[in-house]
Design a protein around this motif. Structure first.
Motif, PDB file in Angstrom:
ATOM      1  N   LEU A 132      41.427  79.341 -40.526  1.00  0.00           N
ATOM      2  CA  LEU A 132      40.416  80.297 -39.998  1.00  0.00           C
ATOM      3  C   LEU A 132      39.023  80.088 -39.986  1.00  0.00           C
ATOM      4  O   LEU A 132      38.338  80.337 -39.216  1.00  0.00           O
ATOM      5  N   LYS A 133      38.534  79.393 -41.244  1.00  0.00           N
ATOM      6  CA  LYS A 133      37.320  79.081 -41.447  1.00  0.00           C
ATOM      7  C   LYS A 133      36.816  77.961 -40.462  1.00  0.00           C
ATOM      8  O   LYS A 133      35.555  77.962 -40.042  1.00  0.00           O
ATOM      9  N   TYR A 134      37.551  76.883 -40.333  1.00  0.00           N
ATOM     10  CA  TYR A 134      37.255  75.517 -39.439  1.00  0.00           C
ATOM     11  C   TYR A 134      37.596  75.479 -38.224  1.00  0.00           C
ATOM     12  O   TYR A 134      37.161  74.755 -37.622  1.00  0.00           O
ATOM     13  N   GLN A 135      38.506  76.395 -37.662  1.00  0.00           N
ATOM     14  CA  GLN A 135      38.919  76.304 -36.485  1.00  0.00           C
ATOM     15  C   GLN A 135      37.948  77.169 -35.533  1.00  0.00           C
ATOM     16  O   GLN A 135      37.308  78.089 -35.978  1.00  0.00           O
ATOM     17  N   THR A 136      37.611  76.698 -34.330  1.00  0.00           N
ATOM     18  CA  THR A 136      36.797  77.232 -33.344  1.00  0.00           C
ATOM     19  C   THR A 136      37.579  78.166 -32.573  1.00  0.00           C
ATOM     20  O   THR A 136      38.597  77.828 -31.836  1.00  0.00           O
ATOM     21  N   HIS A 137      36.993  79.341 -32.493  1.00  0.00           N
ATOM     22  CA  HIS A 137      37.872  80.309 -31.518  1.00  0.00           C
ATOM     23  C   HIS A 137      36.896  80.832 -30.574  1.00  0.00           C
ATOM     24  O   HIS A 137      35.829  81.210 -30.577  1.00  0.00           O
ATOM     25  N   GLU A 138      37.559  80.728 -29.072  1.00  0.00           N
ATOM     26  CA  GLU A 138      36.496  81.471 -28.159  1.00  0.00           C
ATOM     27  C   GLU A 138      36.683  82.806 -27.987  1.00  0.00           C
ATOM     28  O   GLU A 138      38.129  83.064 -27.786  1.00  0.00           O
ATOM     29  N   THR A 139      35.926  83.599 -28.226  1.00  0.00           N
ATOM     30  CA  THR A 139      35.861  84.837 -28.062  1.00  0.00           C
ATOM     31  C   THR A 139      35.393  85.588 -26.691  1.00  0.00           C
ATOM     32  O   THR A 139      34.141  85.140 -26.353  1.00  0.00           O
ATOM     33  N   ASP A 140      36.100  86.175 -25.982  1.00  0.00           N
ATOM     34  CA  ASP A 140      35.706  86.656 -24.840  1.00  0.00           C
ATOM     35  C   ASP A 140      35.018  88.139 -25.018  1.00  0.00           C
ATOM     36  O   ASP A 140      35.861  89.103 -25.188  1.00  0.00           O
ATOM     37  N   PHE A 141      33.648  88.143 -25.254  1.00  0.00           N
ATOM     38  CA  PHE A 141      33.265  89.334 -25.807  1.00  0.00           C
ATOM     39  C   PHE A 141      33.081  90.342 -24.707  1.00  0.00           C
ATOM     40  O   PHE A 141      33.131  91.673 -24.949  1.00  0.00           O
ATOM     41  N   SER A 142      33.049  90.128 -23.445  1.00  0.00           N
ATOM     42  CA  SER A 142      32.978  91.066 -22.371  1.00  0.00           C
ATOM     43  C   SER A 142      34.528  91.812 -22.351  1.00  0.00           C
ATOM     44  O   SER A 142      34.749  92.943 -22.110  1.00  0.00           O
ATOM     45  N   ALA A 143      35.635  91.104 -22.542  1.00  0.00           N
ATOM     46  CA  ALA A 143      36.916  91.771 -22.733  1.00  0.00           C
ATOM     47  C   ALA A 143      37.022  92.469 -23.681  1.00  0.00           C
ATOM     48  O   ALA A 143      37.451  93.732 -23.804  1.00  0.00           O
ATOM     49  N   LEU A 144      36.188  92.171 -24.948  1.00  0.00           N
ATOM     50  CA  LEU A 144      36.377  93.073 -26.321  1.00  0.00           C
ATOM     51  C   LEU A 144      35.585  94.289 -25.832  1.00  0.00           C
ATOM     52  O   LEU A 144      35.874  95.564 -26.443  1.00  0.00           O
ATOM     53  N   ALA A 145      34.356  94.062 -25.345  1.00  0.00           N
ATOM     54  CA  ALA A 145      33.690  95.339 -24.985  1.00  0.00           C
ATOM     55  C   ALA A 145      34.306  96.453 -24.188  1.00  0.00           C
ATOM     56  O   ALA A 145      34.295  97.483 -24.395  1.00  0.00           O
ATOM     57  N   ASN A 146      34.950  95.717 -23.099  1.00  0.00           N
ATOM     58  CA  ASN A 146      35.851  96.521 -22.272  1.00  0.00           C
ATOM     59  C   ASN A 146      36.920  97.210 -22.904  1.00  0.00           C
ATOM     60  O   ASN A 146      37.148  98.444 -22.728  1.00  0.00           O
ATOM     61  N   GLU A 147      37.569  96.458 -23.769  1.00  0.00           N
ATOM     62  CA  GLU A 147      38.634  97.383 -24.668  1.00  0.00           C
ATOM     63  C   GLU A 147      38.142  98.309 -25.550  1.00  0.00           C
ATOM     64  O   GLU A 147      38.529  99.404 -25.767  1.00  0.00           O
ATOM     65  N   LEU A 148      36.992  97.989 -26.082  1.00  0.00           N
ATOM     66  CA  LEU A 148      36.134  99.154 -27.227  1.00  0.00           C
ATOM     67  C   LEU A 148      35.796 100.331 -26.295  1.00  0.00           C
ATOM     68  O   LEU A 148      35.901 101.427 -26.999  1.00  0.00           O
ATOM     69  N   HIS A 149      35.166 100.165 -25.320  1.00  0.00           N
ATOM     70  CA  HIS A 149      34.588 101.134 -24.487  1.00  0.00           C
ATOM     71  C   HIS A 149      35.594 101.885 -23.668  1.00  0.00           C
ATOM     72  O   HIS A 149      35.314 102.988 -23.011  1.00  0.00           O
TER      73      HIS A 149
END
Length: 65
Positions: A17-34
């Motif tokens: 978890l520390k060394y892997q790079t994860h691509e985060t889709d922040f727009s999808a996250l914001a849509n889910e949260l809102h």
């Protein structure tokens, strides 16, 4: 005793978890949260149907006194 394997696995997972790079889709996250459904119509149709609607009028019998 016996905790060596569990600790080694936890260490491996933490390192991954520390060394892997994860691509985060922040727009999808914001849509889910809102609560924005966006262009996904299948999600909105499944959210409109409540699986417990059939049981809304159910009342347990009081004969167990």
């Amino acid at each position: 005793m016996g905790r060596g394997r569990a600790k080694a696995k936890q260490t491996k997972v933490a390192r991954d978890l520390k060394y892997q790079t994860h691509e985060t889709d922040f727009s999808a996250l914001a849509n889910e949260l809102h609560g924005d459904s966006g262009s996904s119509s299948s999600d909105s149709s499944s959210a409109d149907t409540d699986p417990y609607d059939d049981w809304a009028d159910y009342s347990p019998s009081s004969s167990r006194d």
